[in-house]
Design a protein around this motif. Sequence first.
Motif, mmCIF file in Angstrom:
data_model
loop_
_atom_site.group_PDB
_atom_site.id
_atom_site.type_symbol
_atom_site.label_atom_id
_atom_site.label_comp_id
_atom_site.label_asym_id
_atom_site.label_seq_id
_atom_site.Cartn_x
_atom_site.Cartn_y
_atom_site.Cartn_z
ATOM 1 N N PHE A 52 -7.772 2.597 -6.180
ATOM 2 C CA PHE A 52 -6.543 2.817 -6.942
ATOM 3 C C PHE A 52 -6.871 2.611 -8.419
ATOM 4 O O PHE A 52 -7.289 1.519 -8.829
ATOM 5 N N LYS A 75 -5.145 7.903 -6.962
ATOM 6 C CA LYS A 75 -5.808 7.554 -5.716
ATOM 7 C C LYS A 75 -7.094 8.369 -5.589
ATOM 8 O O LYS A 75 -7.060 9.596 -5.593
ATOM 9 N N GLU A 84 0.817 -1.222 0.000
ATOM 10 C CA GLU A 84 0.000 0.000 0.000
ATOM 11 C C GLU A 84 0.846 1.264 0.000
ATOM 12 O O GLU A 84 0.514 2.240 -0.651
ATOM 13 N N GLN A 91 -5.594 2.626 -12.346
ATOM 14 C CA GLN A 91 -4.421 2.535 -13.205
ATOM 15 C C GLN A 91 -4.528 3.557 -14.340
ATOM 16 O O GLN A 91 -5.603 3.741 -14.923
ATOM 17 N N ILE A 143 -0.547 5.584 -10.755
ATOM 18 C CA ILE A 143 -1.802 5.135 -10.145
ATOM 19 C C ILE A 143 -2.485 6.328 -9.489
ATOM 20 O O ILE A 143 -1.881 7.036 -8.676
ATOM 21 N N LEU A 186 1.990 2.109 -3.438
ATOM 22 C CA LEU A 186 0.865 2.498 -4.280
ATOM 23 C C LEU A 186 0.598 3.996 -4.143
ATOM 24 O O LEU A 186 0.252 4.672 -5.103
ATOM 25 N N ASP A 233 -8.275 -1.959 -3.140
ATOM 26 C CA ASP A 233 -9.284 -0.948 -2.806
ATOM 27 C C ASP A 233 -9.908 -1.255 -1.439
ATOM 28 O O ASP A 233 -10.008 -2.416 -1.029
ATOM 29 N N TYR A 282 -6.772 -0.697 -10.455
ATOM 30 C CA TYR A 282 -5.463 -1.326 -10.371
ATOM 31 C C TYR A 282 -5.620 -2.728 -9.784
ATOM 32 O O TYR A 282 -6.219 -2.928 -8.732
#
Length: 643
Positions: free
Chosen positions: A198, A42, A31, A200, A40, A34, A217, A211
């Motif tokens: 998240f 958010k 995480e 992509q 990515i 990410l 998620d 993602y």
Amino acid sequence: MRQLLLFVSIILVGLLFIFRLFYLQVYTSNEHNLFDDNAIRKVYDYPKRGFIYDRNNQLLVANQPSYDVMVIPREVEPLDTLEFCSLLKIDKEQFIKTYNRARRYSPRLPSVFVSHLSKEDYAALQEKMRKFEGFYIQKRSLRHYQTTIGANVLGDIGEVNTSDLKKDSYYRMGDLKGKQGVEASYEDILRGVKGIKFIQKDRFNRNIGPYKEGTFDTIPEQGKDITITIDAKLQEYGELLMQNKRGGVIAIEPASGEILAMIAAPTYDPNLLVGRERSKNFTTLFNDSIAKPLFNRSLQGVYEPGSPFKLMNALIGLQEGVITPHETVTCYAGYKYGNRFMKCHCYIGKRNNLISGIQESCNAYFATTYRKILDKSGNSSTGIDIWSKHAKSFGLGNFLNNDLYVGQKGRIPDRNYYKHIYPKTFYSTYTISNAIGQGEVATTPIQLANMIAAIANRGYYYTPHIIKSIEGKTLPEQFTKTRYTTIDKTHFEPVIEGMLQVYKKGTAAFLQVKDIDICGKTGTVENFAIIDSLKTQLTDHSIFVAFAPKNDPKIAIAVFVENGYWGSRFAGKIASLMIEKHIKGAITRKDLEEWILRHSLENEYAKPYSGEPFRINEYTKLQLVDDSEYKRLKRRLKTSQNL
């Protein structure tokens, strides 16, 4: 040898590749990475904030949808600025200023560009958002106050600042959090937990889907509902009585420490601090340095307690064995010490015991008692430490360790406090004003209400608190633990009898309420302010404390009315009415109610700013509210009674 070296090299390179692949596929998928991955996006999913109910399950605070325009500066592409500003109802200058601020915060993290769009503005903008790269709409919840009362109790929510972001990593730029009152005290419980998605992106910065199919998620967790101890009807009634006045009122249930009403006057409608007008309205309230509507006088107002503090001196005198309930002191319309004279309302030659001393608020009786306490050991410095310890056992002179967002310690002096004034020693007469609750003694309304609750309970109290229940949780032990004073139970009865006689035939005799035995104490405190660099005396403060009924206390109350002349004139009437409202649910003393609604103290508060000479305590010219204001108050009273 060369073959071995080649073989080892191949093995090492292979291991390096394996390690790198392992690192990329395992460690960089967690995480933390990410959040750092620019490929990515958010997207936060904000939970609904918990509801707030009063003690009778009346809904006070709910939620309403709100829409914020968010910006990620590095993703912004050339756009039609005029069209965008028109849709957002802002000008180009504001656009540039807000964009630059967002870029300074972070070029790659989202922040709020325009907050709190209306449903209509959201609908118009949503259709055209595809034209404005780098901008998107974030749905949130705003507070929806189901009431116009209790602004100082409920508080409000506002956008986090830089300090909030540093203190708590949970928040992101543009997030909302509780700023005052219950909203701030119980922020962690009310706010819930944000969810996150998240998304992509491809090399053209376009969204191409979740993602890893949404594996990482999370869904939002709704905030927990809470029930507070406030009685909304009593709160509304108290606020109505305090219209056109300044001060603080605290009512406590002695058996539990639950706060029934917490009134700071003047107050404001909590709905003023919701939506796009919040910032402007907050600035207006904050800049009112005269009325100070954001200043919670019930918790932050530090006042000399005046004559109600005589009850404390009586209890300490009994505990220390320096007085008995039947001993008398002769009063000569006051108490003379040195070349000074402390006046009171007793006639010359009046002999008072403990009960009549409280009933008549005799300064001579309590000055004598105070001196006996301090002089018992033969050393006043030692004596004042003993006196201070007893007083502090009632929660005076310190924070009460409650769940209220703001507060003040007040002051109960001891030997250390006086060291800088009297380095060696001092005599009891040097601090004699403490005998009548003036001098160096200072309390807040909530501290005084808690003191009265402890007297009502005959020697113990529960920490005053605003929370009654939390969904799925039990109350903290600090609010259910019994806290005992240093005074033996047997000493409370004569003091309580004196408080009862204040209502039966003493300084509050005209405030009696049928069928309720109220125990009270009036207080009048001198009031000074600095005007043009000079210490100037203004009209006295009106103070009143009480509890009722005598033998089964349901309510303890402290009322402070600034510039209210004397204890029974304003504060006493308000206390009696609120006690009757709480116990009976209806008012029989319509005469007191009518008088309070009719009279205003606004002219008193204007005196220091008028530039004209004035005389203190000039009550013959007490101001009446105009007819339109009186009719408004009556309509509001009628509406509240019909709820």
